[in-house]
Structure formats: C-alpha cells, structure tokens
Write an enzyme that holds these catalytic residues in place. Structure first.
Site, mmCIF file in Angstrom:
data_model
loop_
_atom_site.group_PDB
_atom_site.id
_atom_site.type_symbol
_atom_site.label_atom_id
_atom_site.label_comp_id
_atom_site.label_asym_id
_atom_site.label_seq_id
_atom_site.Cartn_x
_atom_site.Cartn_y
_atom_site.Cartn_z
ATOM 1 N N GLU A 44 0.826 -1.216 0.000
ATOM 2 C CA GLU A 44 0.000 0.000 0.000
ATOM 3 C C GLU A 44 0.862 1.269 0.000
ATOM 4 O OE1 GLU A 44 -3.254 1.567 3.073
ATOM 5 O OE2 GLU A 44 -3.388 -0.556 2.643
ATOM 6 N N ASP A 45 1.960 1.241 0.763
ATOM 7 C CA ASP A 45 2.712 2.487 0.999
ATOM 8 C C ASP A 45 4.044 2.602 0.261
ATOM 9 O OD1 ASP A 45 0.679 3.048 2.713
ATOM 10 O OD2 ASP A 45 1.759 2.547 4.539
#
Length: 743
Positions: A92-93
C-alpha cells in the site's frame, strides 16, 4: 510536529531490540527455516519503510514490528502471520508489488497481504470506500481467517498509539473500531482485544466519562483487592481439600462495559455492583473438564447463595464463537452480587485467544461454531449483486453477541441470533425452504412468519409452492443469510420487470424521435433523479414514467454533466463547504479551514453549543450537525468517513437551542411547581413541553426546554437535582426518545 534531532544510531539499535523481542515472543512456534523467513520479511520491511515516519515522529517500522508482536503474543499466531504482519503495509505504501512478495514468500503470504491492502480507485456515489475495503478484507476470510486476525492486531496498535492524530481522524477511526472491529473481535472469541478496543475508543469518543470511571476504579482498587481476597479464601481451601488444581483470580470489568451498564440501567457508578468478576481456572484432563467445572460450581454455591436466574451454562452448549464457561452470580459476604466464571485452562485459552486457540484444540472440540460462522460469511459473500453498504449492515447484524438455541422437529440444534423469527429459522434450514415458507409451528402451535423465537423452542416450517419472497419480509428477519436471499429474489423479480420496461421505453423513445442509446438513457436517469438505468426501465414498466414525462424530458434543454459519480459527489461536498453564510451567524465553524457555512442541526441528537460535534454532508439536506456521541454517529463515521467534516462552536449571541431532560423522583405535593420555579424564574428558561407520569408515588417526567449552551444546561441540571424529592435528572438525545423513555 516539533523539531527534534534524530539519533539514527539510537534508532537502529532500538529497531533491533524490538525485533529480538518479537523473536522471543514467537519462539514456541518456530520451526526449521522460520527464523530465516521472518528475518527476510523484517529486512524487506525495514528497507521499504526506511524514509517513513509515524505522526509521533518515530520510524514507521516500529508499527509493523508491534503488529507482528501482537499477532504472536496476544493472538498466538505462527510464522506465516508474523511475516504478513511485518509486510502488511509495504504494498500500500511503497514501490513493492504483490508479485515481488509472491516471488520472495510464496502465494499464501501474497494472498493474505492482498486482503490487508486497501482498494484505491473510483466508487459510485451509493457506495462507500470503507465498506468496499471491509468487504475485500472479508473476502479473504473465506480462504484464510488470518487476514482478519492480523487486521485486528493492526487496528489495536493504531488505537494504542493514536494520541498524535488530529481529533476528527481519531473520531473516524474510533467509530469504525466500535462499529465493526470490536464486534468482530468478539465474534472470533478475542475477548481481551475486544475489551481493549472498546475502552480505547471510549477514551477518545467520551474522554470525560472515561476519565471519571478510570479514576473511580483506581480509588476503589485497594478495597476491591481486599474483598476479592476475603471472597476467594474459602473457595481455595475447599478446592485444595478435593484435590482440584485451580487458580482463582479477581478481574475488573472493562471501563466500556461498566459505562454500558450505567447507561442501560440508568444508574450512577456507585450503584454498579459487579465491577469485577471472579474467575476459577481449573487444571483438568479433557475427559474430566465438565465434571470438574460442576464440582467447582457446587463449592461456590455451597459457600454463597446463587441467583437462580443468572446461571449460564456455555459448557454443555458453547457460544457460536467457541466460548465455553460456566457463569453464575452469587451473593457475597457483604451483601453484594459477585459474578463467578468457572472454566478449564483449555477453555480459558480459547476465551483469551479465540480463533487461533480454537484451531489448536480443534480435534478435541466436539462442535465447531466458528467454522459454521465462517461458512455463513462465505455464503453471504457469494452474493455477487450485494451492494457493499447493504453487505456491511447485514454483516454487522451477524456479529450478535448473544445466541438462542432452537430445535428442529427431529431434535437437531440450530443456533440463531437473539430476536430471530420463524422466517429466519426457515432460511437457516435452506434458502428454498425460506423462500416458500408460509408459516411455522412453534412447540406445536401455529405462528406467523414474524414470530420471535425463544431459547429452546422447537420449530416446524410450513411451506407452499405458490409462496415467493415479499418486500415486507425484510422488516422482521434479522439474520444476514435471510436478508441476502430475500434481497436477491426481489432483485431478480425487479430485473424481469425492468427487461419488459426496456422494450416499452425503446418503442416510446422511437415515437418521440429520440435515439435509444446509453448516453440518452443515462441522461434520463439523471433527469428523473434515479440511481441506475435499471430503475428507469422498472419505472417505465410500472407506469411511474409515462409518455407525458418523456415528452417533458425531450422538451427540457437541461444538460446533465456526465462526470464520474464520485467526482460529482466530491464537487457537491466542495460546493457545500464553500457556501459561506452572509447573515451574522457565527455559531458554528465548519470544514478543514473552519469557515461559517450553512448547516442544519440534526433532530436525532439536538446538538447545543459546547457539545462535541461534527458535520455530515448529506445528499439532499446540505450539512447536518451531529453530536459525536449521537446514536447514529458511529455508523455515519464508519460507513461514510469521506463525508465527515470538522465542526466547532465559537462565541455567539444568546441563541436558544431545544433539548430534553428526564426527571425522576418521589412524587410530593408541589413538586411540579418547584421544578417550574427553578426553570422559569431562577434560570429564565423557556419550556416547550412537559410530560409527567406518576406511578405509586414515583415521579417520572420529561421536559423539552430551550438553553443557550452546555454550561447553561449543566447549571440547570445541578439546580434541579437540589429540588426536594428529585433523585435524578438526565439529558436525552431527541424528542423521539420521549416515547421510548415512557415504555
């Protein structure tokens, strides 16, 4: 964030120290090669998050390590889960993809991490990003429950470290936690995590009440410990005489459960007697568990008189989440009720660690309620048409804490949620049985479909080939399975009608010389304010949209901008936030930059100046202001977080706001006169209505009054409590509640 000097070397050694602590926590589950795999995951996480920091200023890597620590230590998960917990945020990051994860750690790890990764992209206006994400996470539950367990560990760590977050973010996260994650932890048998999530949510949502109860519990700690020692002494003595190995401990109730009891019973803290429970944990062999538990029960009830209505036997019939225990409430030596829980070490581990422990003991467990529940969720997710928000509501209903046990005519046992009806039972047997159900016999008596079942009922379903699901069935079924099947049947029926409508519309548009194409059908749905093109076809088939309406559409030169719907909704929100009031209204400031904006106060909680509030962007009524402890707040924040805007009271002229007070006391001559004297003369407050009920000397009244702000209201309540005969004065949320209060 304050400027501070970062000591890179000190941070590096702290990261390694935390990693070693994690390895110690999972030492008991490590097999050959596991340590190497955990090290690979740790190195990848450290490298990926190396330039990231948390709101507190700490290195971001502290978070994945802490989540892995909770998964290992507090939930009891193994190596695969620890690897996934360390990597749960990298896709996600950071630049790492799921393919990279699969290459390094295999398909299983990649699939779990995919379940933990939030969806990004455009959603339609009727949907909710939060609901879609929750649904995606649950889809993986069908294959691997570890997704949910790691997500709970992630949520618990975020809740423990939330003090650096802005207030509005705190409220959103807490609402989602209390609405979905705490009930989910309960359903999976993780009681310690469930209690901590509820307590932490309360700490941010109702800080004053939380502090008040925490202080009170602290003040009484020594007194409580002395009482527990006195209570368990005789029990320990007899257990030892009968050679029953057991530990007897006193455990304080969670702050949230004490607050719930105060609200439910309408009593002050001093009147909550069961502030703690006594737990007897027996060291028994599997074959002696049941008999040893009842022996311990016999010892307790010989020493202290039990309350016959408060015996709960979850050993003979475990709860759906696998929980087994014997609960009884007895009268203690000082005339107060004490709850006693009796269980074995195996039962205690299942109660503390839930699903993870349940797997460990699976062979010895006779009936797996948890497996049944997972297959129910699987069934709900298999409905492809379900809107994510509908699914979320139905799923929420399936997180019931209490079950009832119902018998089939052949004596088979079926677990249903409390409040379940005869129709829920029919759908539980089979979807086709539910769809064709016309009635039922409960304990050999004929009852309607909406009949609410009681624990121990025996039910026989009556069906008919001519029966089909009806819209009003949705008003009384409570199980998610029944709701999903009814909605699915109704949708199918609606689809068939819409098919006919499509042909009719095509002919009518042809007669009006309008081209039948997707573009024009979309314009029609915007023009008639309908959610989808299927609604247009359905309304045409039912005659709700006729030729006259279509002619008006053709004549109108209204151009509908065809933006993606999410964009339209974002625009609406932005427009609402930019509508600055021209009048001299400086009561509420709304939005990130706290402007003066047009708003309406919500009727469900009647906010007044001084209340902690937030704004909610509605589709048709502009911005509505709610109290943060409004009965609907948790649902709004957890389902539509992106529509929440900040709101804050500021200084204003004397404006009156309507609120309600409930007054209880002993009915005495002149009591109403004394009350109205305080309200009208002393406080110069206007009353809108007063309702009084007296029953055998007990006074119960509700008053709707206009006040300026919370300080004004608090002073009035304080003064009213001083009136002779009045025992309690409380504020209630809305006029709607007055009818509930009277029941």
């Amino acid at each position: 964030m304050k400027d501070y000097i970062i000591d890179i070397e000190a941070e590096k050694s702290e990261i390694l120290k935390r990693y070693r602590t994690l390895l110690r926590a999972c030492k008991s589950t490590l097999k050959k090669g596991d340590k190497k795999m955990i090290r690979m995951a740790f190195d990848m996480a450290v490298e990926s998050h190396k330039d990231m920091r948390r709101k507190s200023g700490e290195p971001y890597i502290y978070h994945p390590i802490a989540v892995a620590q909770i998964a290992a230590e507090e939930i009891g998960l193994g190596t695969t889960s620890i690897v996934c917990a360390l990597l749960h945020d990298v896709v996600e990051d950071t630049d790492i993809s799921l393919e990279d994860i699969e290459q390094e750690f295999g398909k299983k790890v990649a699939k779990i991490i995919d379940g933990l990764t939030k969806i990004s992209g455009v959603f339609d206006a009727n949907s909710s990003i939060q609901a879609e994400n929750f649904r995606k996470m649950l889809l993986t539950l069908a294959d691997d429950v570890r997704v949910i367990l790691i997500k709970l560990a992630d949520r618990l760590h975020n809740m423990r470290t939330m003090n650096f977050m802005p207030r509005d973010k705190q409220l959103k996260i807490c609402s989602e936690t209390v609405y979905l994650y705490a009930p989910l932890a309960h359903r999976l048998g993780l009681y310690a995590i469930k209690s901590e999530l509820e307590d932490l949510s309360m700490k941010y949502m109702e800080p004053e009440t939380y502090k008040f109860i925490a202080t009170k519990l602290n003040e009484k700690k020594a007194e409580r410990e002395h009482f527990v020692k006195e209570f368990v002494g005789p029990i320990n003595k007899i257990l030892a005489e009968l050679d029953l190995n057991a530990s007897v401990v006193g455990r304080p109730k969670s702050i949230h459960s004490i607050w719930n009891k105060m609200k439910k019973k309408g009593i002050p803290f001093e009147e909550v007697y069961d502030l703690f429970a006594i737990r007897i944990i027996l060291d028994s062999l599997p074959e002696n568990e049941k008999s040893d538990s009842w022996k311990a029960y016999s010892i307790v009830t010989d020493l202290y008189r039990p309350n016959p209505d408060r015996l709960r036997d979850w050993i003979s019939s475990p709860k759906a989440n696998g929980y087994e225990s014997l609960h009884t409430t007895v009268m203690g030596p000082k005339g107060q009720w004490v709850e006693v829980q009796i269980r074995t070490q195996r039962m205690n581990e299942i109660a503390e660690k839930g699903f993870a422990a349940h797997w460990k003991y699976k062979e010895s467990s006779s009936d797996s309620g948890l497996d049944q529940w997972v297959s129910k969720v699987r069934e709900m997710l298999s409905n492809p048409e379900a809107n994510a928000l509908d699914f979320l509501d139905d799923f929420k209903m399936n997180l019931f804490s209490d079950e009832i046990f119902i018998f089939t005519p052949k004596g088979d046992l079926i677990q249903l949620p409390v409040e379940a009806t005869a129709l829920d039972f029919a759908f539980e047997i089979h979807s086709d049985v539910g769809a064709k159900c016309i009635g039922a016999k409960v304990n050999h008596k004929l009852v309607p479909l909406s009949y609410k079942l009681q624990n121990g009922d025996q039910v026989e379903v009556i069906t008919s080939g001519k029966q089909a699901p009806k819209e009003d069935w949705l008003n009384f079924v409570v199980t998610a399975k029944a709701k999903a099947k009814i909605k699915s049947s109704l949708k199918e029926e609606r689809r068939k009608i819409a098919e006919d409508g499509k042909e009719i519309l095509e002919r009518k548009l042809k007669s009006l010389k309008i081209t039948y194409n997707t573009d024009n059908i979309l314009k029609l749905s915007y023009y008639f304010k309908l959610g989808s093109t299927q609604d247009v076809f359905y309304n045409v088939a039912k005659g709700i949209i006729d030729l006259k309406d279509l002619k008006e559409f053709a004549a109108s030169e209204k151009v509908v901008e065809q933006k993606p719907v999410q964009e339209i909704e974002t625009d609406q929100i932005q427009k609402l936030i930019k509508q600055v009031k021209t009048k001299d209204s400086d009561i509420l400031l709304i939005g990130e930059d706290l402007q003066k904006i047009d708003y309406t106060l919500s009727n469900c909680c009647n906010p007044i100046p001084g209340d902690d509030v937030f704004g909610f962007v509605t589709v048709s009524d502009g911005i509505k202001i709610h109290r943060t402890n409004c009965p609907n707040a948790t649902k709004l924040m957890s389902s539509f977080g992106y529509r929440i805007v900040k709101a804050k009271w500021t200084s204003q002229k004397q404006v009156a706001f309507l609120t309600g007070l409930r007054i209880l006391g002993i009915d005495e001559v002149g009591l109403i006169n004394n009350l109205t004297q305080v309200i009208s003369n002393d406080f110069k407050v206007n009353m809108r209505s007063i309702t009084v009920d007296t029953d055998q000397g007990i006074f119960d009244g509700t008053i709707m009054i206009y006040v300026n702000d919370t300080t004004h209201l608090d002073n009035l309540i304080k003064k009213l409590k001083e009136v002779k005969g009045i025992s309690d004065v409380t504020r209630f949320d809305s006029e709607i509640e007055t009818s509930m209060v009277k029941k």
